[in-house]
Design an enzyme around this catalytic site. Structure first.
Site, PDB file in Angstrom:
ATOM      1  N   ARG A  66     -11.258 -34.637  31.163  1.00 23.68           N
ATOM      2  CA  ARG A  66     -11.950 -33.570  30.002  1.00 23.68           C
ATOM      3  C   ARG A  66     -11.949 -34.069  28.656  1.00 23.68           C
ATOM      4  NH1 ARG A  66     -14.492 -29.492  31.263  1.00 23.68           N
ATOM      5  NH2 ARG A  66     -13.218 -28.884  32.877  1.00 23.68           N
ATOM      6  N   ARG A 106     -20.615 -26.924  30.832  1.00 21.67           N
ATOM      7  CA  ARG A 106     -19.130 -27.698  30.782  1.00 21.67           C
ATOM      8  C   ARG A 106     -18.328 -26.493  29.938  1.00 21.67           C
ATOM      9  NH1 ARG A 106     -17.697 -32.225  32.669  1.00 21.67           N
ATOM     10  NH2 ARG A 106     -15.823 -32.516  31.127  1.00 21.67           N
ATOM     11  N   ILE A 107     -17.034 -26.593  30.591  1.00 19.10           N
ATOM     12  CA  ILE A 107     -15.957 -25.983  29.490  1.00 19.10           C
ATOM     13  C   ILE A 107     -15.552 -27.119  28.496  1.00 19.10           C
ATOM     14  CG2 ILE A 107     -13.596 -25.121  29.835  1.00 19.10           C
ATOM     15  CD1 ILE A 107     -14.065 -23.986  32.386  1.00 19.10           C
ATOM     16  N   ASN A 111     -23.806 -20.892  21.243  1.00 20.33           N
ATOM     17  CA  ASN A 111     -24.237 -20.844  22.656  1.00 20.33           C
ATOM     18  C   ASN A 111     -25.093 -19.814  23.022  1.00 20.33           C
ATOM     19  OD1 ASN A 111     -23.733 -21.458  25.567  1.00 20.33           O
ATOM     20  ND2 ASN A 111     -22.165 -19.974  25.656  1.00 20.33           N
ATOM     21  N   HIS A 116     -25.512 -17.158  26.092  1.00 20.11           N
ATOM     22  CA  HIS A 116     -24.856 -16.505  27.347  1.00 20.11           C
ATOM     23  C   HIS A 116     -25.623 -15.530  28.029  1.00 20.11           C
ATOM     24  CE1 HIS A 116     -21.756 -16.161  30.435  1.00 20.11           C
ATOM     25  NE2 HIS A 116     -21.840 -14.931  30.245  1.00 20.11           N
ATOM     26  N   SER A 138     -26.720 -12.665  24.920  1.00 14.46           N
ATOM     27  CA  SER A 138     -25.977 -13.108  23.738  1.00 14.46           C
ATOM     28  C   SER A 138     -25.906 -14.501  22.983  1.00 14.46           C
ATOM     29  CB  SER A 138     -24.775 -12.484  23.870  1.00 14.46           C
ATOM     30  OG  SER A 138     -24.489 -11.366  24.606  1.00 14.46           O
ATOM     31  N   GLU A 180     -12.057 -19.836  23.344  1.00 10.21           N
ATOM     32  CA  GLU A 180     -12.111 -19.214  24.559  1.00 10.21           C
ATOM     33  C   GLU A 180     -13.509 -19.144  25.159  1.00 10.21           C
ATOM     34  OE1 GLU A 180      -9.336 -16.702  26.763  1.00 10.21           O
ATOM     35  OE2 GLU A 180      -9.012 -17.556  24.839  1.00 10.21           O
ATOM     36  N   ASP A 208     -16.963 -18.360  26.678  1.00 10.61           N
ATOM     37  CA  ASP A 208     -18.111 -17.424  26.278  1.00 10.61           C
ATOM     38  C   ASP A 208     -17.348 -16.134  25.415  1.00 10.61           C
ATOM     39  OD1 ASP A 208     -19.829 -18.708  28.007  1.00 10.61           O
ATOM     40  OD2 ASP A 208     -19.153 -17.812  29.768  1.00 10.61           O
ATOM     41  N   GLN A 238     -36.023 -13.107  26.991  1.00  7.54           N
ATOM     42  CA  GLN A 238     -35.181 -12.438  25.835  1.00  7.54           C
ATOM     43  C   GLN A 238     -34.508 -13.778  25.230  1.00  7.54           C
ATOM     44  OE1 GLN A 238     -35.780  -9.421  24.199  1.00  7.54           O
ATOM     45  NE2 GLN A 238     -37.323  -9.336  25.981  1.00  7.54           N
TER      46      GLN A 238
HETATM   47  C1  GAR Z   1     -29.359 -19.795  30.452  1.00  9.26           C
HETATM   48  O1  GAR Z   1     -29.760 -18.569  31.187  1.00  9.26           O
HETATM   49  C2  GAR Z   1     -28.063 -19.498  29.468  1.00  9.26           C
HETATM   50  O2  GAR Z   1     -27.974 -18.315  29.144  1.00  9.26           O
HETATM   51  C3  GAR Z   1     -27.222 -20.052  30.743  1.00  9.26           C
HETATM   52  O3  GAR Z   1     -27.648 -21.032  31.378  1.00  9.26           O
HETATM   53  C4  GAR Z   1     -29.093 -20.788  31.358  1.00  9.26           C
HETATM   54  C5  GAR Z   1     -29.842 -22.209  31.042  1.00  9.26           C
HETATM   55  O4  GAR Z   1     -31.268 -22.058  31.330  1.00  9.26           O
HETATM   56  N1  GAR Z   1     -25.831 -20.515  30.193  1.00  9.26           N
HETATM   57  C6  GAR Z   1     -24.932 -20.004  30.472  1.00  9.26           C
HETATM   58  O5  GAR Z   1     -24.649 -19.394  31.711  1.00  9.26           O
HETATM   59  C7  GAR Z   1     -23.560 -20.451  29.656  1.00  9.26           C
HETATM   60  N2  GAR Z   1     -22.359 -19.923  30.055  1.00  9.26           N
HETATM   61  P1  GAR Z   1     -32.292 -23.246  30.539  1.00  9.26           P
HETATM   62  O6  GAR Z   1     -31.361 -24.565  30.994  1.00  9.26           O
HETATM   63  O7  GAR Z   1     -33.482 -23.044  31.282  1.00  9.26           O
HETATM   64  O8  GAR Z   1     -32.174 -22.957  28.946  1.00  9.26           O
END
Ligand code: GAR
Length: 196
Positions: free
Chosen positions: A72, A98-99, A114, A116, A143, A150, A152, A180
Protein backbone atom coordinates in the site's frame (compact mmCIF):
# COMPACT_ATOMS: atom_id res chain seq x y z
CA UNK A 1 -25.24 31.57 -12.10
CA UNK A 2 -22.03 32.31 -14.00
CA UNK A 3 -18.72 32.12 -12.18
CA UNK A 4 -16.64 33.96 -14.75
CA UNK A 5 -15.14 36.23 -12.09
CA UNK A 6 -13.90 33.36 -9.89
CA UNK A 7 -10.74 31.69 -11.17
CA UNK A 8 -11.33 27.94 -11.55
CA UNK A 9 -9.78 25.58 -9.01
CA UNK A 10 -7.83 22.58 -10.27
CA UNK A 11 -9.35 19.18 -9.45
CA UNK A 12 -7.86 15.72 -9.67
CA UNK A 13 -10.63 13.10 -9.47
CA UNK A 14 -9.88 9.55 -8.30
CA UNK A 15 -12.23 6.75 -9.36
CA UNK A 16 -12.47 2.96 -9.40
CA UNK A 17 -15.68 2.34 -11.30
CA UNK A 18 -18.76 3.79 -12.94
CA UNK A 19 -17.93 7.43 -12.30
CA UNK A 20 -21.47 8.79 -12.11
CA UNK A 21 -20.32 11.31 -9.51
CA UNK A 22 -17.47 12.28 -11.82
CA UNK A 23 -20.10 12.81 -14.54
CA UNK A 24 -22.17 15.05 -12.27
CA UNK A 25 -19.08 17.19 -11.62
CA UNK A 26 -18.20 17.32 -15.33
CA UNK A 27 -21.78 18.39 -16.14
CA UNK A 28 -21.80 21.13 -13.54
CA UNK A 29 -18.52 22.52 -14.87
CA UNK A 30 -19.81 22.34 -18.46
CA UNK A 31 -22.98 24.17 -17.43
CA UNK A 32 -20.88 26.89 -15.86
CA UNK A 33 -22.19 26.11 -12.38
CA UNK A 34 -18.85 25.12 -10.90
CA UNK A 35 -15.71 27.28 -11.15
CA UNK A 36 -13.37 24.32 -11.50
CA UNK A 37 -11.30 22.44 -14.04
CA UNK A 38 -10.66 18.69 -13.84
CA UNK A 39 -6.98 18.42 -14.73
CA UNK A 40 -6.88 14.61 -14.52
CA UNK A 41 -8.99 11.56 -13.73
CA UNK A 42 -7.00 8.74 -12.16
CA UNK A 43 -8.29 5.19 -11.76
CA UNK A 44 -6.75 2.20 -10.02
CA UNK A 45 -8.71 0.01 -12.45
CA UNK A 46 -8.11 0.04 -16.21
CA UNK A 47 -11.71 -0.99 -16.99
CA UNK A 48 -13.41 1.72 -14.89
CA UNK A 49 -16.24 3.20 -16.97
CA UNK A 50 -15.45 6.60 -15.50
CA UNK A 51 -12.34 6.68 -17.73
CA UNK A 52 -14.65 6.67 -20.76
CA UNK A 53 -16.60 9.55 -19.30
CA UNK A 54 -13.36 11.51 -18.84
CA UNK A 55 -12.27 10.71 -22.39
CA UNK A 56 -15.59 11.92 -23.81
CA UNK A 57 -15.21 15.16 -21.88
CA UNK A 58 -11.65 15.67 -23.17
CA UNK A 59 -10.10 15.19 -19.72
CA UNK A 60 -6.73 13.51 -19.26
CA UNK A 61 -7.13 9.94 -17.94
CA UNK A 62 -4.50 7.96 -16.07
CA UNK A 63 -4.51 4.41 -14.75
CA UNK A 64 -2.35 3.48 -11.78
CA UNK A 65 -3.05 -0.16 -10.99
CA UNK A 66 -2.56 -1.25 -7.41
CA UNK A 67 -1.64 -4.67 -8.84
CA UNK A 68 1.67 -3.26 -10.04
CA UNK A 69 2.80 -2.49 -6.51
CA UNK A 70 3.85 -4.83 -3.73
CA UNK A 71 2.35 -2.85 -0.87
CA UNK A 72 0.00 0.00 0.00
CA UNK A 73 2.74 2.49 0.90
CA UNK A 74 4.47 2.07 -2.43
CA UNK A 75 1.22 2.48 -4.33
CA UNK A 76 0.25 5.55 -2.35
CA UNK A 77 3.68 7.09 -2.89
CA UNK A 78 3.37 6.63 -6.67
CA UNK A 79 -0.21 7.95 -6.58
CA UNK A 80 0.91 11.02 -4.64
CA UNK A 81 3.63 11.75 -7.21
CA UNK A 82 1.18 11.32 -10.06
CA UNK A 83 -1.39 13.60 -8.44
CA UNK A 84 1.11 16.28 -7.43
CA UNK A 85 2.35 16.50 -11.02
CA UNK A 86 -1.02 18.08 -11.84
CA UNK A 87 -0.75 20.68 -9.06
CA UNK A 88 -4.36 20.32 -7.92
CA UNK A 89 -6.09 22.58 -5.42
CA UNK A 90 -8.45 19.78 -4.39
CA UNK A 91 -8.48 15.98 -4.67
CA UNK A 92 -11.90 14.41 -5.23
CA UNK A 93 -12.50 10.78 -4.26
CA UNK A 94 -15.45 9.69 -6.37
CA UNK A 95 -15.97 6.00 -5.74
CA UNK A 96 -12.23 5.39 -5.28
CA UNK A 97 -12.47 2.08 -3.45
CA UNK A 98 -9.12 1.91 -1.72
CA UNK A 99 -8.03 2.42 1.84
CA UNK A 100 -5.45 5.18 1.91
CA UNK A 101 -2.34 5.23 4.08
CA UNK A 102 -2.10 7.82 6.84
CA UNK A 103 0.86 9.51 5.20
CA UNK A 104 -1.06 9.94 1.94
CA UNK A 105 -4.11 11.35 3.72
CA UNK A 106 -2.05 13.73 5.82
CA UNK A 107 -0.31 15.05 2.71
CA UNK A 108 -3.75 16.21 1.45
CA UNK A 109 -5.36 17.21 4.75
CA UNK A 110 -8.15 19.79 4.12
CA UNK A 111 -7.51 19.30 0.38
CA UNK A 112 -9.22 15.94 -0.22
CA UNK A 113 -12.97 15.22 -0.24
CA UNK A 114 -14.86 11.95 -0.33
CA UNK A 115 -18.49 11.02 -0.90
CA UNK A 116 -19.92 8.20 1.14
CA UNK A 117 -23.35 6.58 0.71
CA UNK A 118 -24.63 6.95 4.27
CA UNK A 119 -25.51 9.56 6.82
CA UNK A 120 -22.13 9.54 8.53
CA UNK A 121 -21.17 8.69 11.23
CA UNK A 122 -23.60 5.83 10.49
CA UNK A 123 -22.51 2.93 8.27
CA UNK A 124 -18.87 3.50 7.45
CA UNK A 125 -17.44 0.93 5.02
CA UNK A 126 -19.38 -1.18 2.51
CA UNK A 127 -23.00 -2.32 1.87
CA UNK A 128 -24.42 0.81 3.43
CA UNK A 129 -27.85 0.59 1.75
CA UNK A 130 -28.51 -2.97 2.90
CA UNK A 131 -27.28 -2.15 6.39
CA UNK A 132 -29.69 0.79 6.64
CA UNK A 133 -32.56 -1.47 5.50
CA UNK A 134 -31.57 -4.27 7.89
CA UNK A 135 -31.51 -1.82 10.78
CA UNK A 136 -35.08 -0.74 9.97
CA UNK A 137 -33.99 2.88 9.54
CA UNK A 138 -36.57 5.40 8.40
CA UNK A 139 -34.03 7.49 6.56
CA UNK A 140 -30.71 7.09 4.81
CA UNK A 141 -28.56 9.32 2.63
CA UNK A 142 -25.08 10.43 1.68
CA UNK A 143 -22.31 12.60 3.03
CA UNK A 144 -19.49 14.63 1.54
CA UNK A 145 -16.61 14.97 3.98
CA UNK A 146 -12.98 15.96 4.17
CA UNK A 147 -10.77 12.91 4.37
CA UNK A 148 -8.87 12.17 7.56
CA UNK A 149 -6.83 9.03 8.34
CA UNK A 150 -9.80 7.17 9.86
CA UNK A 151 -11.90 5.35 7.19
CA UNK A 152 -15.04 7.28 6.10
CA UNK A 153 -14.45 9.80 8.83
CA UNK A 154 -13.51 13.47 8.90
CA UNK A 155 -15.50 16.70 8.99
CA UNK A 156 -18.80 16.49 7.12
CA UNK A 157 -19.28 19.27 4.56
CA UNK A 158 -22.78 18.41 3.27
CA UNK A 159 -25.32 15.65 3.75
CA UNK A 160 -28.55 14.76 1.96
CA UNK A 161 -31.32 12.64 3.42
CA UNK A 162 -33.50 10.12 1.59
CA UNK A 163 -36.65 8.64 3.06
CA UNK A 164 -36.69 4.83 3.21
CA UNK A 165 -39.88 3.39 1.74
CA UNK A 166 -41.49 0.18 2.91
CA UNK A 167 -40.80 -1.76 -0.29
CA UNK A 168 -37.28 -0.44 -0.84
CA UNK A 169 -34.49 -2.79 -1.86
CA UNK A 170 -30.80 -1.98 -1.61
CA UNK A 171 -30.92 -1.19 -5.35
CA UNK A 172 -33.92 1.13 -5.28
CA UNK A 173 -32.52 2.92 -2.26
CA UNK A 174 -29.07 3.22 -3.84
CA UNK A 175 -30.62 4.81 -6.93
CA UNK A 176 -32.28 7.56 -4.88
CA UNK A 177 -29.13 8.11 -2.81
CA UNK A 178 -27.13 8.42 -6.02
CA UNK A 179 -29.40 11.22 -7.23
CA UNK A 180 -28.60 13.10 -4.05
CA UNK A 181 -24.88 12.37 -4.37
CA UNK A 182 -24.91 13.95 -7.80
CA UNK A 183 -26.49 17.06 -6.33
CA UNK A 184 -24.39 17.58 -3.19
CA UNK A 185 -20.91 16.63 -4.45
CA UNK A 186 -20.68 19.45 -7.00
CA UNK A 187 -22.25 21.75 -4.41
CA UNK A 188 -19.56 20.90 -1.82
CA UNK A 189 -16.82 21.51 -4.38
CA UNK A 190 -18.44 24.84 -5.26
CA UNK A 191 -18.37 25.83 -1.59
CA UNK A 192 -14.66 25.00 -1.47
CA UNK A 193 -14.02 26.94 -4.69
CA UNK A 194 -15.86 29.94 -3.32
CA UNK A 195 -14.01 29.48 0.01
CA UNK A 196 -17.15 29.11 2.07
C1 GAR B 1 -20.93 6.15 -4.73
O1 GAR B 1 -22.18 5.72 -4.29
C2 GAR B 1 -20.07 6.59 -3.55
O2 GAR B 1 -20.84 7.15 -2.53
C3 GAR B 1 -19.46 5.29 -3.13
O3 GAR B 1 -19.16 4.64 -4.33
C4 GAR B 1 -20.12 4.99 -5.31
C5 GAR B 1 -19.41 5.37 -6.58
O4 GAR B 1 -20.33 5.60 -7.62
N1 GAR B 1 -18.29 5.49 -2.33
C6 GAR B 1 -17.97 4.76 -1.26
O5 GAR B 1 -18.62 3.82 -0.88
C7 GAR B 1 -16.71 5.21 -0.54
N2 GAR B 1 -16.62 4.63 0.75
P1 GAR B 1 -19.86 6.30 -8.96
O6 GAR B 1 -18.59 5.57 -9.43
O7 GAR B 1 -20.99 6.06 -9.91
O8 GAR B 1 -19.61 7.75 -8.69
Amino acid sequence: MSHDLVSPIRLVVLISGNGSNLQAIIDDITNNNLPAKIVAVISNKADAYGLERAKKAGIEQRVLSHKDFSNRNQYDLALKELIDGYQPDLIILAGFMRILSNEFVEHYLHKMMNIHPSLLPKYKGLNTHQRALDAGDKEHGCSVHFVTPELDDGPVILQATVEIKENDTAESLAARVHEQEHRIYPQAIRMFAEKK
